[in-house]
Design a protein around this motif. Structure first.
Motif, PDB file in Angstrom:
ATOM      1  N   GLY A  34       0.843  -1.427   0.109  1.00 56.93           N
ATOM      2  CA  GLY A  34      -0.023   0.094  -0.216  1.00 56.93           C
ATOM      3  C   GLY A  34       0.788   1.291   0.018  1.00 56.93           C
ATOM      4  O   GLY A  34       0.068   2.254   0.162  1.00 56.93           O
ATOM      5  N   LYS A  35       2.071   1.144   0.165  1.00 54.92           N
ATOM      6  CA  LYS A  35       2.872   2.162   0.007  1.00 54.92           C
ATOM      7  C   LYS A  35       3.767   2.522  -1.319  1.00 54.92           C
ATOM      8  O   LYS A  35       4.256   1.290  -1.993  1.00 54.92           O
ATOM      9  CB  LYS A  35       3.843   2.343   1.045  1.00 54.92           C
ATOM     10  N   ASN A  36       3.965   3.533  -1.754  1.00 55.91           N
ATOM     11  CA  ASN A  36       5.187   3.851  -2.790  1.00 55.91           C
ATOM     12  C   ASN A  36       6.550   3.793  -2.452  1.00 55.91           C
ATOM     13  O   ASN A  36       6.979   4.476  -1.502  1.00 55.91           O
ATOM     14  CB  ASN A  36       4.728   5.337  -3.514  1.00 55.91           C
ATOM     15  N   VAL A  37       7.052   2.784  -2.891  1.00 54.95           N
ATOM     16  CA  VAL A  37       8.686   2.432  -2.503  1.00 54.95           C
ATOM     17  C   VAL A  37       9.319   2.978  -3.706  1.00 54.95           C
ATOM     18  O   VAL A  37       9.212   2.455  -4.999  1.00 54.95           O
ATOM     19  CB  VAL A  37       8.611   1.209  -1.958  1.00 54.95           C
ATOM     20  N   THR A  38      10.470   3.680  -3.514  1.00 54.85           N
ATOM     21  CA  THR A  38      11.437   3.946  -4.554  1.00 54.85           C
ATOM     22  C   THR A  38      13.033   3.221  -4.073  1.00 54.85           C
ATOM     23  O   THR A  38      13.326   3.294  -2.834  1.00 54.85           O
ATOM     24  CB  THR A  38      11.708   5.572  -4.482  1.00 54.85           C
ATOM     25  N   ARG A  39      13.460   2.535  -5.096  1.00 53.42           N
ATOM     26  CA  ARG A  39      14.796   1.974  -5.139  1.00 53.42           C
ATOM     27  C   ARG A  39      15.725   2.424  -5.868  1.00 53.42           C
ATOM     28  O   ARG A  39      15.107   2.803  -7.196  1.00 53.42           O
ATOM     29  CB  ARG A  39      14.606   0.588  -5.074  1.00 53.42           C
ATOM     30  N   TYR A  40      16.743   2.886  -5.744  1.00 52.49           N
ATOM     31  CA  TYR A  40      17.712   3.549  -6.722  1.00 52.49           C
ATOM     32  C   TYR A  40      18.526   2.371  -7.354  1.00 52.49           C
ATOM     33  O   TYR A  40      18.946   1.266  -6.724  1.00 52.49           O
ATOM     34  CB  TYR A  40      18.758   4.373  -6.061  1.00 52.49           C
TER      35      TYR A  40
END
Length: 144
Positions: free
Chosen positions: A47-53
């Motif tokens: 349910g959460k927006n996750v950003t990975r580099y």
């Protein structure tokens, strides 16, 4: 001798099993530099927006994994559509076989005096409604 041909469902399952890498999300370029682009992968997790580099040397593999997941989603959607169509066809065939000829269920006229259950009085109530206890077993008080 007839050769066994796999069913469309079996074929879809084999294609799904053949997908070796998957990743959810979208790969984007954050910025360009002299050394090359910087990447990020954005996805929804729990349910959460996750950003990975993502290191630039891994970007092609991540993009391939994203394509694998998109292919997986398309195949599972097709699988579900075929199973639903098969289920509906089987239910329709079974429904046609199980219905007797003649009147459909619920079409006969009902006799309310014999087809409905007889109401049973509540033993915890002492017969009276809002007007008091002047029923068959209640005592009617007259002037004193």
């Amino acid at each position: 001798m007839a050769m066994n041909t796999p069913s469309p469902l079996t074929n879809l399952l084999q294609q799904i099993a053949g997908i070796q890498t998957m990743e959810r999300g979208k790969l984007s370029i954050i910025k360009e530099s002299a050394a090359g682009p910087f990447f990020k992968l954005q996805a929804r997790e729990q349910g959460k927006n996750v950003t990975r580099y993502i290191p630039r040397e891994q970007a092609p593999a991540v993009q391939e994994a994203i394509a694998g997941y998109q292919h997986f989603e398309a195949l599972t959607e097709e699988y579900a559509c075929q199973v639903i169509a098969n289920t509906r066809a089987a239910m329709a065939a079974g429904l046609k076989k199980s219905l007797p000829a003649g009147n459909p269920p619920g079409s006969r006229r009902r006799n309310p005096t014999s087809d409905w259950p007889v109401p049973v009085p509540d033993p915890n109530r002492n017969g009276g409604g809002p007007m008091g206890n002047a029923g068959a077993h209640g005592g009617l008080q007259t002037g004193q």
